[in-house]
Design a protein around this motif. Structure first.
Motif, PDB file in Angstrom:
ATOM      1  N   LEU A   1      64.380  24.658 -83.621  1.00  0.00           N
ATOM      2  CA  LEU A   1      64.161  23.882 -82.408  1.00  0.00           C
ATOM      3  C   LEU A   1      65.278  22.863 -82.311  1.00  0.00           C
ATOM      4  O   LEU A   1      65.523  22.103 -83.221  1.00  0.00           O
ATOM      5  CB  LEU A   1      62.804  23.185 -82.469  1.00  0.00           C
ATOM      6  CG  LEU A   1      61.599  24.114 -82.514  1.00  0.00           C
ATOM      7  CD1 LEU A   1      60.308  23.304 -82.464  1.00  0.00           C
ATOM      8  CD2 LEU A   1      61.610  25.087 -81.354  1.00  0.00           C
ATOM      9  N   GLN A   2      65.953  22.841 -81.211  1.00  0.00           N
ATOM     10  CA  GLN A   2      67.104  21.965 -81.100  1.00  0.00           C
ATOM     11  C   GLN A   2      66.740  20.529 -80.793  1.00  0.00           C
ATOM     12  O   GLN A   2      67.583  19.677 -80.760  1.00  0.00           O
ATOM     13  CB  GLN A   2      68.051  22.455 -80.014  1.00  0.00           C
ATOM     14  CG  GLN A   2      68.909  23.599 -80.519  1.00  0.00           C
ATOM     15  CD  GLN A   2      69.676  24.220 -79.385  1.00  0.00           C
ATOM     16  OE1 GLN A   2      69.805  23.630 -78.331  1.00  0.00           O
ATOM     17  NE2 GLN A   2      70.172  25.416 -79.595  1.00  0.00           N
TER      18      GLN A   2
ATOM     19  N   ILE B   1      65.571  13.453 -86.729  1.00  0.00           N
ATOM     20  CA  ILE B   1      64.733  12.283 -86.451  1.00  0.00           C
ATOM     21  C   ILE B   1      63.937  12.516 -85.180  1.00  0.00           C
ATOM     22  O   ILE B   1      64.423  13.052 -84.198  1.00  0.00           O
ATOM     23  CB  ILE B   1      65.616  11.018 -86.367  1.00  0.00           C
ATOM     24  CG1 ILE B   1      66.080  10.683 -87.785  1.00  0.00           C
ATOM     25  CG2 ILE B   1      64.863   9.845 -85.768  1.00  0.00           C
ATOM     26  CD1 ILE B   1      67.373   9.956 -87.840  1.00  0.00           C
ATOM     27  N   ASP B   2      62.703  12.077 -85.228  1.00  0.00           N
ATOM     28  CA  ASP B   2      61.685  12.390 -84.234  1.00  0.00           C
ATOM     29  C   ASP B   2      61.830  11.671 -82.899  1.00  0.00           C
ATOM     30  O   ASP B   2      60.913  10.984 -82.486  1.00  0.00           O
ATOM     31  CB  ASP B   2      60.348  11.921 -84.856  1.00  0.00           C
ATOM     32  CG  ASP B   2      59.253  12.883 -84.553  1.00  0.00           C
ATOM     33  OD1 ASP B   2      58.203  12.751 -85.218  1.00  0.00           O
ATOM     34  OD2 ASP B   2      59.429  13.720 -83.670  1.00  0.00           O
ATOM     35  N   LEU B   3      62.973  11.802 -82.261  1.00  0.00           N
ATOM     36  CA  LEU B   3      63.177  11.111 -80.985  1.00  0.00           C
ATOM     37  C   LEU B   3      63.283  12.161 -79.881  1.00  0.00           C
ATOM     38  O   LEU B   3      64.192  12.978 -79.880  1.00  0.00           O
ATOM     39  CB  LEU B   3      64.463  10.269 -81.066  1.00  0.00           C
ATOM     40  CG  LEU B   3      64.733   9.250 -79.963  1.00  0.00           C
ATOM     41  CD1 LEU B   3      63.620   8.205 -79.892  1.00  0.00           C
ATOM     42  CD2 LEU B   3      66.069   8.575 -80.199  1.00  0.00           C
ATOM     43  N   GLU B   4      62.334  12.151 -78.966  1.00  0.00           N
ATOM     44  CA  GLU B   4      62.345  13.131 -77.879  1.00  0.00           C
ATOM     45  C   GLU B   4      63.384  12.743 -76.832  1.00  0.00           C
ATOM     46  O   GLU B   4      63.660  11.566 -76.633  1.00  0.00           O
ATOM     47  CB  GLU B   4      60.976  13.171 -77.186  1.00  0.00           C
ATOM     48  CG  GLU B   4      59.878  13.820 -77.982  1.00  0.00           C
ATOM     49  CD  GLU B   4      60.107  15.301 -78.239  1.00  0.00           C
ATOM     50  OE1 GLU B   4      59.756  15.746 -79.344  1.00  0.00           O
ATOM     51  OE2 GLU B   4      60.638  15.994 -77.357  1.00  0.00           O
ATOM     52  N   GLY B   5      63.884  13.750 -76.148  1.00  0.00           N
ATOM     53  CA  GLY B   5      64.804  13.481 -75.042  1.00  0.00           C
ATOM     54  C   GLY B   5      64.483  14.440 -73.926  1.00  0.00           C
ATOM     55  O   GLY B   5      65.265  15.338 -73.627  1.00  0.00           O
TER      56      GLY B   5
ATOM     57  N   GLN C   1      54.312  22.110 -79.547  1.00  0.00           N
ATOM     58  CA  GLN C   1      55.516  21.660 -80.245  1.00  0.00           C
ATOM     59  C   GLN C   1      55.169  20.825 -81.468  1.00  0.00           C
ATOM     60  O   GLN C   1      55.713  21.033 -82.556  1.00  0.00           O
ATOM     61  CB  GLN C   1      56.382  20.829 -79.288  1.00  0.00           C
ATOM     62  CG  GLN C   1      57.630  20.228 -79.933  1.00  0.00           C
ATOM     63  CD  GLN C   1      58.342  19.278 -78.982  1.00  0.00           C
ATOM     64  OE1 GLN C   1      58.654  19.635 -77.841  1.00  0.00           O
ATOM     65  NE2 GLN C   1      58.607  18.064 -79.436  1.00  0.00           N
ATOM     66  N   HIS C   2      54.247  19.906 -81.286  1.00  0.00           N
ATOM     67  CA  HIS C   2      53.887  19.001 -82.383  1.00  0.00           C
ATOM     68  C   HIS C   2      53.232  19.758 -83.531  1.00  0.00           C
ATOM     69  O   HIS C   2      53.519  19.510 -84.704  1.00  0.00           O
ATOM     70  CB  HIS C   2      52.951  17.914 -81.871  1.00  0.00           C
ATOM     71  CG  HIS C   2      52.909  16.701 -82.745  1.00  0.00           C
ATOM     72  ND1 HIS C   2      52.087  16.629 -83.861  1.00  0.00           N
ATOM     73  CD2 HIS C   2      53.575  15.539 -82.708  1.00  0.00           C
ATOM     74  CE1 HIS C   2      52.259  15.454 -84.450  1.00  0.00           C
ATOM     75  NE2 HIS C   2      53.158  14.776 -83.775  1.00  0.00           N
TER      76      HIS C   2
ATOM     77  N   THR D   1      63.219  22.217 -73.429  1.00  0.00           N
ATOM     78  CA  THR D   1      62.476  21.935 -74.657  1.00  0.00           C
ATOM     79  C   THR D   1      61.300  22.893 -74.770  1.00  0.00           C
ATOM     80  O   THR D   1      61.039  23.454 -75.844  1.00  0.00           O
ATOM     81  CB  THR D   1      61.931  20.493 -74.623  1.00  0.00           C
ATOM     82  OG1 THR D   1      62.976  19.601 -74.299  1.00  0.00           O
ATOM     83  CG2 THR D   1      61.328  20.102 -75.952  1.00  0.00           C
ATOM     84  N   PHE D   2      60.592  23.081 -73.657  1.00  0.00           N
ATOM     85  CA  PHE D   2      59.418  23.951 -73.686  1.00  0.00           C
ATOM     86  C   PHE D   2      59.826  25.401 -73.962  1.00  0.00           C
ATOM     87  O   PHE D   2      59.120  26.131 -74.657  1.00  0.00           O
ATOM     88  CB  PHE D   2      58.651  23.872 -72.363  1.00  0.00           C
ATOM     89  CG  PHE D   2      58.088  22.511 -72.050  1.00  0.00           C
ATOM     90  CD1 PHE D   2      57.704  22.183 -70.753  1.00  0.00           C
ATOM     91  CD2 PHE D   2      57.921  21.550 -73.043  1.00  0.00           C
ATOM     92  CE1 PHE D   2      57.175  20.931 -70.452  1.00  0.00           C
ATOM     93  CE2 PHE D   2      57.396  20.300 -72.746  1.00  0.00           C
ATOM     94  CZ  PHE D   2      57.019  19.991 -71.448  1.00  0.00           C
TER      95      PHE D   2
END
Lengths: 196, 497
Positions: free
Chosen positions: A58-59, A112-116, B59-60, B100-101
Motif C-alpha cells: 500500500l503506497q 508513518i501513519d499519516l493519511e493524505g 484499510q485499517h 487510496t481506496f
C-alpha cells in the motif's frame, strides 16, 4: 528476535512479532539467500512484498520503501535535514531527509501513519500535524486555502499545519512533527451536535 | 497459505535456534501461542458498503493484522459511494482519495463484490454465518422530509436526489428537474446546499470540463435560473457549511451576493470568544454581506447576471402551487427568532410569515440512514444503528462505521477517523477474545455459492476497472475526466464484456 526488534524500531511499530512487517533487508536469512522469498529479481518495493509474493504494498501510510530513487540516503551532507516524527502512541521516529522533501510523502516513505486523502491538493485535512515551537515560525505563513482546510481538522492548535504543505529547507533541520491523536468524537472539530 | 507456513518455519528456525526449531515443527505452528498466525483460519471480515467508511475500515484492518481478510460488498456495480455520487463534479481533488481506496481494493487480502444487495440477495444473518465479523457501512440513502404541504409538487426535490442526478446515480436518472424558473430556493445551509447552489449558477465553461453527467450539463445549459436563495431557520452563526465552500460561492464567476443586512445584527460582537473555524467563516460571511466592495469587485458584481444569497431565520411551512396546482409557484416561510446562542441556539416561531416566489425548491436538510435488514438493530428515531464506538448493541460480531454509525454529517476526513475507530474496536475484540476468530469460517466461498444459487453475479474489482477505463476514454473524447455510465444495465454490460 534481534532482527524483529530492529525491524520494529525501524518501522516505528510497537506491535507483537506477528503483526510486524519485517524489514527483510536486515534478516540474516535474506542476506545469505536462505529465505524462500529472496529469489533473484524479487527485489521489489516494500519489504513485506517478500513475505508474500502476491502481496502488493500500500503506497499510503504503510509504504516501507526506502529503495526509491532519490530517497533519504542523501549523498550531499548539506542536503540532509533531520526530521523527527512523533507518532500517535508518542513514539519518536527520527528520519534523515533531504532539502525539498515533502513532509507527507516523507512520512509515507518511512511507514508513518499519516493519511493524505486528497494527495496534497489542499482539499482535506487528513495530513494534519503539530509542529514543534522552535521550528513553527521558520515555516512560511500558510496560504488561505491551507487555513481553510486546517479549520476542518480535529484538535486544531496554534501549531497545527498540513503536512503536505511543509517542504524541507536547511533551516528546518531538527523539526519535530507530532501526529494528532485521533479522537472518538463525531465531529471534525470535537464538537458534539446539539439538537435544535 | 503454503508459502506462508514455509516462511514462518524459516523464521522460527532463525529466531529460535535449531533444537527449538525441531520442537516447534513437531508441536505445530500454534506452539508460540497467538503470536503466529493460524494458517487454517484467518480472521475473515465482511464490510457492507464501498464508500469511504467501508474502504477506510478495510484499510485499517488490513494494515493492522497480517492475517485479516476483508471482503467488501456493494449494491451497485461500481464502488466508492458518495465519493463518486456525492462529491461535486467541480471538486475533483476531493476524489483523489479513490486512489487510496483502489490500492486497498487491489490488496491481496481484500476483495470487492459489486452488484450484491445485502438484505435482498443475501441476509446479514447469512453474512454473519460466513464471516467472523460484519461491518455495516452502507451510509444514508434516505432523505429527511420537510413535512410540509406541497412537498410532493413538481418542482420540489431533495438535495440528495438533485446531487444524485447531476452525479449520475442510476436511481436519480429520471429526475429531470425543471430549471425553467428564475428563482430557486434551497432549504438548508450546509455544504450540500452550497454545492447545489454552485452547480445551479456555475458558468457552463467550468462545468463542461468536469465529470458532471451529459444530461445534467444539457439541462443546465437550458436553465433559466438566475437567483438562488439559501435559506436557514437560524442565523449566520449557525450555518453548517464550511469556509472553503463559502469562498467558492463568493468567488463564483458571473454571480454576485445579495443578503439582508438586518440578519447580521449583533453577529460581529458575538465573534470574540468563538473558536477559529467558526470565527473565520463568520468573518467571511460578514465581509461578503456587509462590506462595501473595492472597485474591481464592484465592477465584477455590476456585470454579474446571477444572484445568490443566504436568508436567515426562515422555516418552510408550505410549498405554494400555481393556480392549476400543477407545479411549484412559491414557498411560504415562517419567520423565526433565536433563543440561546452558538450551536445550541434554537429557532422559535414569531408568528410572522413571508411568501417567496420561486419555481424550484430543493430541500437540503439532511440525508437519513435506512434499515437494511429487519433482523438488525436500528434506531428509527435517530436513524442510526445503535452502537458504542462501532460495536452494534446487542449484536455480537456486528459493527458499523461511517454515517450509519454517527449520522449523516461530516466530510471524508471525519468518516476516516470514524472508520478507524470502528476498526480499532474490532481489532480489540479480536485480541481480547470477545470476538472468537479461532474457528474457521468459509467467508466469500459460502456467500458466492449462495449468490450463484440465487442468480446473482457479483462484479469484481477488475470488472469495475473495465467500466472505469471506458468512462475515462469516453471522457477523453469530450475534455472531461470521465463520462459516467448512467444505468446499472449499462454498467453490468461493460463489466461482463
Amino acid at each position: 528476535m534481534a532482527a524483529a526488534a530492529a525491524a520494529r524500531s525501524s518501522m516505528g511499530l510497537t506491535l507483537r512479532f506477528s503483526r510486524v512487517i519485517p524489514d527483510c533487508r536486515s534478516c540474516p536469512l535474506y542476506r545469505l539467500k536462505g529465505c524462500v522469498d529472496n529469489t533473484a529479481g524479487s527485489q521489489r518495493r516494500g519489504s513485506f512484498d517478500s513475505l508474500r509474493t502476491i502481496n502488493r504494498h500500500l503506497q499510503t501510510s504503510i509504504c516501507l520503501s526506502q529503495a526509491e530513487e532519490g530517497s533519504s540516503n542523501a549523498e550531499d551532507p548539506d542536503d540532509v535535514v533531520n526530521v523527527v516524527y512523533i507518532d500517535r502512541s508518542g513514539k519518536r521516529i527520527p528520519v534523515k531527509a533531504k532539502v525539498g522533501d515533502n513532509i507527507l510523502y516523507l512520512a509515507h516513505k518511512h511507514g508513518i501513519d499519516l493519511e493524505g486523502a486528497c494527495e496534497a491538493s489542499l482539499a482535506c485535512s487528513t495530513c494534519h500535524v503539530y509542529v514543534n515551537s522552535a521550528h513553527l515560525d521558520k515555516l512560511p505563513e500558510p496560504e488561505e486555502r491551507e487555513d481553510d482546510m486546517l479549520d476542518m481538522a480535529p484538535m486544531l492548535q496554534e501549531n497545527s499545519r498540513l503536512g503536505c504543505q511543509i517542504i524541507l529547507t536547511p533551516d528546518l533541520d531538527g523539526i519535530e512533527l507530532t501526529l494528532p491523536k485521533v479522537t472518538r468524537n463525531f465531529y471534525v472539530d470535537g464538537h458534539v451536535p446539539k439538537p435544535h | 497459505m503454503r508459502s506462508c507456513r514455509r516462511l514462518l518455519s524459516e523464521l522460527k528456525l532463525w529466531t529460535s535456534g535449531r533444537s527449538k526449531w525441531t520442537r516447534g515443527l513437531n508441536e505445530g505452528l500454534g506452539g508460540s501461542g497467538k503470536a503466529f498466525l493460524s494458517t487454517s483460519s484467518c480472521p475473515k471480515v465482511c464490510i457492507v458498503g464501498s464508500g469511504p467508511a467501508g474502504f477506510y475500515t478495510a484499510q485499517h484492518l488490513i494494515k493492522a493484522r497480517q492475517d485479516v481478510e476483508v471482503d467488501i460488498y456493494e449494491r451497485l456495480p461500481v464502488p466508492f459511494g458518495l465519493v463518486r455520487f456525492g462529491v461535486a463534479p467541480d471538486h475533483p481533488e476531493v476524489k483523489n482519495v479513490i486512489n487510496t481506496f483502489t490500492q486497498t481494493a487491489k490488496h491481496s487480502r481484500c476483495s470487492f463484490y459489486g452488484n450484491v444487495n445485502v438484505g435482498k440477495d443475501v441476509t446479514v444473518d447469512e453474512l454473519q454465518g460466513a464471516y467472523h465479523a460484519v461491518v455495516l457501512s452502507y451510509g444514508a440513502e434516505g432523505n429527511r422530509r420537510m413535512g410540509v404541504p406541497g412537498e410532493d409538487l413538481p418542482g420540489v426535490y431533495s438535495a440528495k436526489d438533485f446531487v444524485g442526478w447531476y452525479n449520475g446515480l442510476p436511481s436519480c436518472r429520471e429526475l429531470k428537474p425543471d430549471l425553467s424558473c428564475e428563482t430557486a430556493v434551497i432549504l438548508g445551509q450546509g455544504n450540500v446546499a452550497l454545492d447545489v447552489a454552485r452547480i445551479l449558477l456555475s458558468p457552463l465553461d467550468i462545468l463542461k470540463k468536469t465529470d458532471i453527467t451529459q444530461p445534467a450539463l444539457e439541462a443546465l445549459a437550458e436553465s433559466r435560473v438566475q437567483k438562488v436563495l439559501i435559506v436557514g431557520r437560524r442565523g449566520p452563526m449557525q450555518v453548517a457549511c464550511t469556509i472553503k465552500e463559502l469562498r467558492e460561492m463568493v468567488n463564483l464567476p458571473g454571480t454576485r451576493p445579495e443578503m439582508v443586512t438586518a440578519d447580521f445584527e449583533g453577529v460581529s460582537e458575538a465573534l470574540k470568544d468563538v473558536p477559529r473555524p467558526r470565527k473565520r467563516l463568520t468573518e467571511l460571511l460578514l465581509k461578503t454581506a456587509l462590506d462595501a466592495p473595492g472597485d474591481k469587485e464592484l465592477e465584477r458584481r455590476r456585470n454579474a447576471a446571477k444572484v445568490w444569497g443566504f436568508r436567515f431565520y426562515r422555516s418552510p411551512t408550505e410549498i405554494l402551487a400555481d393556480p392549476g396546482r400543477s407545479r411549484t409557484a412559491g414557498i411560504r416561510l415562517a419567520v423565526n427568532r433565536l433563543e440561546g446562542s452558538g450551536d445550541a441556539a434554537r429557532a422559535v416561531l414569531t408568528g410572522e410569515v413571508e411568501d417567496v416566489s420561486c419555481g424550484l425548491v430543493i430541500s437540503s436538510i439532511g440525508y437519513k440512514s435506512l434499515p437494511i435488514d429487519p433482523a438488525v438493530p436500528f434506531d428509527s428515531h435517530r436513524a442510526v444503528m445503535p452502537n458504542s464506538v462501532g460495536r452494534v448493541h446487542q449484536a455480537p460480531g456486528l459493527y458499523c462505521s461511517g454515517w450509519l454509525k454517527t449520522g449523516p454529517t461530516g466530510v471524508i476526513a471525519t468518516t476516516m477517523n470514524n472508520s478507524f475507530d470502528t476498526a480499532r474496536s474490532l481489532l480489540e475484540d479480536m485480541d481480547s477474545g470477545a470476538l472468537d476468530v479461532s474457528p474457521a469460517k468459509p467467508g466469500s466461498q459460502e456467500v458466492s455459492s449462495l449468490l450463484e444459487k440465487r442468480g446473482v453475479r457479483p462484479v469484481t474489482f477488475s470488472d469495475w476497472e473495465k467500466i472505469d477505463s471506458l468512462e475515462t476514454r469516453r471522457g477523453d473524447a469530450c475534455g472531461k475526466p470521465r463520462e459516467k455510465l448512467l444505468s446499472v444495465e449499462e454498467m453490468l454490460k461493460v463489466a461482463r464484456a
